[in-house]
Motif scaffolding. Structure first.
Motif, short mmCIF file in Angstrom:
data_model
loop_
_atom_site.label_atom_id
_atom_site.label_comp_id
_atom_site.label_asym_id
_atom_site.label_seq_id
_atom_site.Cartn_x
_atom_site.Cartn_y
_atom_site.Cartn_z
N THR A 1 0.83 -1.22 0.00
CA THR A 1 0.00 0.00 0.00
C THR A 1 0.86 1.26 0.00
O THR A 1 0.36 2.34 -0.32
N SER A 2 2.13 1.13 0.36
CA SER A 2 3.04 2.27 0.36
C SER A 2 3.50 2.65 -1.05
O SER A 2 4.10 3.70 -1.25
N GLN A 3 3.23 1.79 -2.03
CA GLN A 3 3.60 2.05 -3.41
C GLN A 3 2.38 2.43 -4.23
O GLN A 3 1.25 2.11 -3.85
N SER A 4 2.60 3.09 -5.35
CA SER A 4 1.49 3.46 -6.23
C SER A 4 1.66 2.75 -7.56
O SER A 4 2.78 2.53 -8.04
N LEU A 5 0.54 2.41 -8.17
CA LEU A 5 0.57 1.74 -9.47
C LEU A 5 1.16 2.66 -10.53
O LEU A 5 1.85 2.22 -11.45
N GLU A 6 0.91 3.95 -10.40
CA GLU A 6 1.41 4.92 -11.36
C GLU A 6 2.94 4.92 -11.41
O GLU A 6 3.55 4.95 -12.48
N LYS A 7 3.58 4.85 -10.24
CA LYS A 7 5.04 4.91 -10.17
C LYS A 7 5.69 3.54 -10.25
O LYS A 7 6.85 3.42 -10.64
N ASN A 8 4.96 2.50 -9.86
CA ASN A 8 5.54 1.16 -9.76
C ASN A 8 4.87 0.16 -10.69
O ASN A 8 4.93 -1.05 -10.47
N GLY A 9 4.21 0.66 -11.72
CA GLY A 9 3.43 -0.21 -12.60
C GLY A 9 4.22 -1.23 -13.38
O GLY A 9 3.66 -2.20 -13.90
N LYS A 10 5.55 -1.02 -13.50
CA LYS A 10 6.37 -1.97 -14.24
C LYS A 10 7.10 -2.95 -13.33
O LYS A 10 7.98 -3.69 -13.78
N SER A 11 6.73 -2.96 -12.06
CA SER A 11 7.43 -3.81 -11.09
C SER A 11 6.94 -5.25 -11.09
O SER A 11 7.58 -6.12 -10.50
N GLY A 12 5.78 -5.49 -11.72
CA GLY A 12 5.21 -6.83 -11.72
C GLY A 12 4.25 -7.08 -10.57
O GLY A 12 3.68 -8.16 -10.45
N TYR A 13 4.05 -6.07 -9.73
CA TYR A 13 3.11 -6.18 -8.60
C TYR A 13 1.84 -5.39 -8.92
O TYR A 13 1.84 -4.47 -9.73
N PHE A 14 0.73 -5.77 -8.24
CA PHE A 14 -0.57 -5.14 -8.50
C PHE A 14 -1.27 -4.93 -7.16
O PHE A 14 -1.19 -5.78 -6.28
N PRO A 15 -1.96 -3.80 -6.99
CA PRO A 15 -2.59 -3.51 -5.69
C PRO A 15 -3.77 -4.42 -5.37
O PRO A 15 -4.62 -4.68 -6.22
N GLN A 16 -3.83 -4.88 -4.15
CA GLN A 16 -4.92 -5.77 -3.74
C GLN A 16 -6.26 -5.04 -3.73
O GLN A 16 -7.26 -5.59 -4.22
N GLN A 17 -6.31 -3.85 -3.16
CA GLN A 17 -7.60 -3.15 -3.08
C GLN A 17 -8.12 -2.82 -4.47
O GLN A 17 -9.33 -2.89 -4.72
N LEU A 18 -7.23 -2.47 -5.39
CA LEU A 18 -7.66 -2.19 -6.76
C LEU A 18 -8.23 -3.46 -7.39
O LEU A 18 -9.23 -3.40 -8.12
N THR A 19 -7.63 -4.58 -7.12
CA THR A 19 -8.15 -5.86 -7.63
C THR A 19 -9.57 -6.09 -7.14
O THR A 19 -10.46 -6.46 -7.91
N ILE A 20 -9.78 -5.86 -5.86
CA ILE A 20 -11.12 -6.03 -5.27
C ILE A 20 -12.10 -5.05 -5.90
O ILE A 20 -13.23 -5.42 -6.25
N ASP A 21 -11.67 -3.82 -6.07
CA ASP A 21 -12.55 -2.80 -6.65
C ASP A 21 -12.94 -3.15 -8.08
O ASP A 21 -14.11 -3.00 -8.48
N LEU A 22 -11.98 -3.63 -8.87
CA LEU A 22 -12.26 -3.97 -10.27
C LEU A 22 -13.18 -5.19 -10.37
O LEU A 22 -14.06 -5.24 -11.22
N ALA A 23 -12.97 -6.16 -9.50
CA ALA A 23 -13.83 -7.35 -9.50
C ALA A 23 -15.26 -6.99 -9.07
O ALA A 23 -16.24 -7.47 -9.65
N THR A 24 -15.35 -6.12 -8.08
CA THR A 24 -16.66 -5.68 -7.60
C THR A 24 -17.40 -4.91 -8.70
O THR A 24 -18.60 -5.10 -8.91
N ALA A 25 -16.66 -4.07 -9.42
CA ALA A 25 -17.26 -3.30 -10.51
C ALA A 25 -17.76 -4.21 -11.63
O ALA A 25 -18.71 -3.87 -12.34
N ALA A 26 -17.13 -5.38 -11.77
CA ALA A 26 -17.55 -6.34 -12.79
C ALA A 26 -18.77 -7.16 -12.36
O ALA A 26 -19.30 -7.95 -13.15
N GLY A 27 -19.19 -7.00 -11.10
CA GLY A 27 -20.37 -7.69 -10.61
C GLY A 27 -20.09 -8.76 -9.57
O GLY A 27 -21.03 -9.35 -9.02
N PHE A 28 -18.83 -9.00 -9.26
CA PHE A 28 -18.48 -10.03 -8.29
C PHE A 28 -18.61 -9.53 -6.86
O PHE A 28 -18.58 -8.33 -6.59
#
Length: 269
Positions: free
Chosen positions: A185-212
């Protein structure tokens, strides 16, 4: 007296049979231990916890399962025999366009792998393309859709589309299981998007937006030793070890990446 002895013998035999059945390996356990898996791939089990992970998602050998972007087939080696004869496995992979690029080469490599062993004989490959609507399986046919360590490749727009494709493929009540390198959570996707890591809360938000709906999260694949701050991103760690011999012992001691393990459900209604 003879009657008592006979009864005792029968009771002992029944107990032995029950104990033997109680410890009979499941189809999933047999798949994980199978000789078709190389020692190199089995060595990753200590980091990837395939049995615990699939049980957490609710995996059963009678299910129809979709694995999105199986890559080299590490999980396919487990899923294919675990479902063979009792369930169904779709491998949703990048299509082979005939071009000399990573995606087409990856598809051809997986197809060649599937042809090497009878345990893969029932796997059906389908096509998907991030950011383009795809039929990863017949609509409403799947009990479970799984993806392992892929979200960072698809970026936000790609994840949105893949989650929409997954929602379409799943039956009501079906499960979307996600394992992914977890960005702190201390990192941002904007600055660290090429690191191979992805934010957990964003994953939850995107899945929820898809209906899950988020059904559960697990720390099965967590690794507190991983800071997610490495010179070559997540690929600095094993199994890639992109820095080669440089600080190799250090990265082997860390092990594979810290990973989120999330279970989503398509609402029954």
């Amino acid at each position: 007296m003879k009657s008592l002895i006979t009864t005792a013998i029968l009771a002992t035999s029944l107990f032995a049979a029950t104990a033997a059945n109680a410890h009979a390996p499941t189809q999933l356990e047999q798949a994980i231990a199978g000789e078709h898996r190389s020692d190199k791939n089995k060595a990753r089990d200590m980091y990837r916890h395939p049995e615990e992970t699939l049980i957490f998602f609710g995996f059963k050998s009678t299910m129809t399962v979709v694995e999105i972007a199986p890559g080299g087939g590490w999980y396919t080696e487990i899923l294919a025999p675990a479902l063979k004869g009792t369930g169904k496995l779709y491998g949703a992979h990048y299509p082979d366009t005939g071009e000399d690029n990573y995606y087409s080469k990856s598809r051809r490599k997986l197809e060649a792998k599937l042809a090497t062993n009878e345990v893969f004989s029932e796997v059906e490959l389908t096509n998907f393309t991030p950011r383009v609507a795809s039929d990863i399986a017949p609509a409403g046919s799947a009990d479970m859709v799984l993806t392992f360590r892929n979200l960072h490749n698809w970026k936000v727009d790609g994840v949105k589309q893949i989650f929409a494709d997954s929602f379409k493929a799943l039956k009501p009540g079906g499960v979307l299981g996600v394992v992914e390198h977890r960005m702190p959570t201390s990192q941002s996707l904007e600055k660290n998007g090429k690191s191979g890591y992805f934010p957990q809360q964003l994953t939850i938000d995107l899945a929820t937006a898809a209906g899950f709906e988020l059904a559960a999260s697990s720390e099965i694949n967590a690794n507190p030793k991983d800071t997610a701050d490495h010179a070559k991103g997540v690929w600095t760690l094993p199994p890639v070890l992109r820095l080669g011999e440089q600080d190799k012992a250090k990265y082997l001691a860390i092990g594979e990446s810290d990973r989120m393990t999330l279970k989503f459900v398509k609402p029954a209604k």
